[in-house]
Design an enzyme around this catalytic site. Structure first.
Site, PDB file in Angstrom:
ATOM      1  N   MET A  55     -22.384 -43.259  16.923  1.00  0.00           N
ATOM      2  CA  MET A  55     -21.424 -44.111  17.529  1.00  0.00           C
ATOM      3  C   MET A  55     -20.851 -43.789  18.764  1.00  0.00           C
ATOM      4  O   MET A  55     -19.835 -44.169  19.372  1.00  0.00           O
ATOM      5  CB  MET A  55     -20.196 -44.873  16.553  1.00  0.00           C
ATOM      6  CG  MET A  55     -20.988 -45.460  15.492  1.00  0.00           C
ATOM      7  SD  MET A  55     -19.781 -46.634  14.582  1.00  0.00           S
ATOM      8  CE  MET A  55     -18.802 -45.539  14.075  1.00  0.00           C
ATOM      9  N   ALA A 104     -18.757 -41.060  21.352  1.00  0.00           N
ATOM     10  CA  ALA A 104     -17.630 -40.092  21.051  1.00  0.00           C
ATOM     11  C   ALA A 104     -18.119 -38.609  20.666  1.00  0.00           C
ATOM     12  O   ALA A 104     -17.468 -38.066  19.605  1.00  0.00           O
ATOM     13  CB  ALA A 104     -16.348 -40.785  20.207  1.00  0.00           C
ATOM     14  N   HIS A 126     -19.285 -35.061  19.424  1.00  0.00           N
ATOM     15  CA  HIS A 126     -18.775 -33.701  19.438  1.00  0.00           C
ATOM     16  C   HIS A 126     -19.656 -32.727  18.812  1.00  0.00           C
ATOM     17  O   HIS A 126     -20.892 -33.214  18.951  1.00  0.00           O
ATOM     18  CB  HIS A 126     -17.471 -33.747  18.338  1.00  0.00           C
ATOM     19  CG  HIS A 126     -17.817 -34.600  17.110  1.00  0.00           C
ATOM     20  ND1 HIS A 126     -18.454 -33.925  16.262  1.00  0.00           N
ATOM     21  CD2 HIS A 126     -17.182 -35.704  16.614  1.00  0.00           C
ATOM     22  CE1 HIS A 126     -18.717 -34.961  15.301  1.00  0.00           C
ATOM     23  NE2 HIS A 126     -17.793 -35.864  15.669  1.00  0.00           N
ATOM     24  N   HIS A 163     -22.181 -33.811  15.995  1.00  0.00           N
ATOM     25  CA  HIS A 163     -23.321 -34.655  16.481  1.00  0.00           C
ATOM     26  C   HIS A 163     -24.122 -33.811  17.211  1.00  0.00           C
ATOM     27  O   HIS A 163     -25.559 -33.978  17.092  1.00  0.00           O
ATOM     28  CB  HIS A 163     -22.883 -35.775  17.451  1.00  0.00           C
ATOM     29  CG  HIS A 163     -21.857 -36.660  17.070  1.00  0.00           C
ATOM     30  ND1 HIS A 163     -20.470 -36.724  17.595  1.00  0.00           N
ATOM     31  CD2 HIS A 163     -21.785 -37.775  16.380  1.00  0.00           C
ATOM     32  CE1 HIS A 163     -20.069 -37.736  16.696  1.00  0.00           C
ATOM     33  NE2 HIS A 163     -20.684 -38.570  16.027  1.00  0.00           N
ATOM     34  N   GLN A 211     -20.241 -52.899  10.762  1.00  0.00           N
ATOM     35  CA  GLN A 211     -19.761 -51.911   9.581  1.00  0.00           C
ATOM     36  C   GLN A 211     -18.307 -51.651   9.772  1.00  0.00           C
ATOM     37  O   GLN A 211     -17.860 -50.864   8.896  1.00  0.00           O
ATOM     38  CB  GLN A 211     -20.657 -50.460   9.863  1.00  0.00           C
ATOM     39  CG  GLN A 211     -20.128 -49.664  11.089  1.00  0.00           C
ATOM     40  CD  GLN A 211     -21.040 -48.522  11.204  1.00  0.00           C
ATOM     41  OE1 GLN A 211     -22.242 -48.722  11.563  1.00  0.00           O
ATOM     42  NE2 GLN A 211     -20.664 -47.315  11.018  1.00  0.00           N
ATOM     43  N   GLN A 235     -22.929 -42.401   2.812  1.00  0.00           N
ATOM     44  CA  GLN A 235     -23.956 -43.077   3.864  1.00  0.00           C
ATOM     45  C   GLN A 235     -25.339 -42.539   3.822  1.00  0.00           C
ATOM     46  O   GLN A 235     -26.122 -43.262   3.953  1.00  0.00           O
ATOM     47  CB  GLN A 235     -23.312 -42.879   5.464  1.00  0.00           C
ATOM     48  CG  GLN A 235     -24.190 -43.073   6.489  1.00  0.00           C
ATOM     49  CD  GLN A 235     -23.586 -43.296   7.766  1.00  0.00           C
ATOM     50  OE1 GLN A 235     -22.765 -44.037   8.179  1.00  0.00           O
ATOM     51  NE2 GLN A 235     -23.880 -42.072   8.676  1.00  0.00           N
ATOM     52  N   LEU A 295     -15.419 -31.743  11.680  1.00  0.00           N
ATOM     53  CA  LEU A 295     -15.108 -32.582  12.999  1.00  0.00           C
ATOM     54  C   LEU A 295     -15.676 -34.030  12.836  1.00  0.00           C
ATOM     55  O   LEU A 295     -16.432 -34.440  11.909  1.00  0.00           O
ATOM     56  CB  LEU A 295     -16.184 -32.038  13.897  1.00  0.00           C
ATOM     57  CG  LEU A 295     -16.137 -30.701  14.263  1.00  0.00           C
ATOM     58  CD1 LEU A 295     -17.052 -30.088  15.505  1.00  0.00           C
ATOM     59  CD2 LEU A 295     -14.518 -30.378  15.155  1.00  0.00           C
ATOM     60  N   SER A 312     -15.045 -38.044  14.987  1.00  0.00           N
ATOM     61  CA  SER A 312     -14.618 -38.784  16.213  1.00  0.00           C
ATOM     62  C   SER A 312     -12.996 -39.034  16.113  1.00  0.00           C
ATOM     63  O   SER A 312     -12.157 -39.496  16.908  1.00  0.00           O
ATOM     64  CB  SER A 312     -15.489 -39.896  16.371  1.00  0.00           C
ATOM     65  OG  SER A 312     -16.682 -39.519  16.733  1.00  0.00           O
TER      66      SER A 312
END
Ligand code: AMP
Length: 277
Positions: free
Chosen positions: A28, A30, A32, A35, A59, A154, A185, A187
């Site tokens: 999604m 943002a 960091h 990701h 979601q 998820q 970490l 977002s």
């Protein structure tokens, strides 16, 4: 690196890259370092890597942070370019939901996995996740798709979808990336002020405590949960449970089939963390 906004461009890109293995990282934005570890994995282990950046409205619950979810597109693009990504797919909402959000076929994950823990608090969250992930899988046809263990529920529900719907895609779980104080970490960490940040560090402390007990062969779930809860004193705990890979609570840890999942609130910020045994 190509920035793709619509489905025709995506089809053209795929035509030009026929027969190549595709590593796909849905996000999604943002972005960091969490990701980035997924992205590096995708770049290293496939002919080409595609990252999607899409804040998926289906979601988010009505009272959740869809409107204010951090959007840092320029920085995200730079990060992907530097990591060797071949293409970013950044669709608009209408592109992925051309018939609107309320008038199309939806996916319903099993209640036993999707209405518990995150799903008990976030109504229809996992239905929305599966909806968008299946659309993205169908559009991108990845060989390998990379997901963080950070979002354990998820990841397990997506694996279930892939298995139940016979999707020919390898789901690659990636380790949780943490900051220098061990906070996973996220977002959403940008919402933490310095006092909340200090409080939030109880979360990785709880995870470490649980992990060290299991490494010392303490396998009784209650003992692990109580020890973790003791570390979480002062935080509002939504859940702190040992579960198996079907998200069922279990009495005893079975190695390679169990995890401890935790969600807490620090002020208005909700944080999740977990460890896989
Ligand atoms: P999001 O943008 O929050 O939807 O996350 C996109 C992907 O990055 C998901 O598969 C997440 O599980 C993964 N991810 C987010 N934070 C981390 C982290 N700290 N370590 C590893 N993976 C992460």
């Amino acid at each position: 690196m190509q920035i793709i906004k619509n489905i025709d461009e995506l089809k053209e890109f795929k035509k030009n890259n026929k027969n190549k293995s595709i590593g796909f990282v849905p996000t999604m934005g943002a972005l960091h370092l969490g990701h980035l570890s997924l992205i590096k994995n995708a770049v290293s282990n496939n002919d080409i890597a595609i990252v999607s950046i899409f804040v998926n409205p289906t979601q988010f619950g009505v009272n959740e942070d869809f409107d204010i979810y951090p959007r840092t597109y320029q920085k995200d693009i730079e990060l992907c370019k530097n990591a060797g990504v071949s293409a970013i797919f950044m669709p608009e909402i209408d592109t992925l939901y051309p018939n609107g959000l309320d008038d199309e076929v939806v996916l319903i994950p099993p209640v036993s996995m999707a209405k518990v823990f995150e799903g008990a608090i976030r109504e229809n969250h996992f239905g929305g996740v599966l909806r968008v992930i299946l659309k993205l899988f169908n559009l991108i046809s990845p060989t390998n798709a990379y997901f963080g263990k950070k979002d354990a529920q998820q990841l397990l529900i997506i694996k279930k979808m892939v298995s139940d719907l016979f999707l020919d895609i390898n789901i690659i779980p990636c380790d949780i990336v943490r900051d220098k104080n061990n906070l996973a970490l996220s977002s959403r960490n940008v919402y933490l002020d310095s006092a909340s940040y200090e409080m939030a560090l109880n979360l990785p402390n709880a995870i470490n405590k649980a992990m060290s007990l299991v490494l010392a062969n303490t396998l009784e779930s209650k003992i692990i949960e109580n020890a973790a809860m003791a570390c979480l004193a002062g935080l509002e705990v939504d859940y702190c449970n040992v579960v198996d890979y079907n998200l069922k609570k279990i009495q005893e840890i079975q190695k390679r089939n169990s995890l401890l999942i935790i969600a807490v609130r620090v002020g208005k910020v909700r944080l999740i963390d977990n460890c896989w045994f």
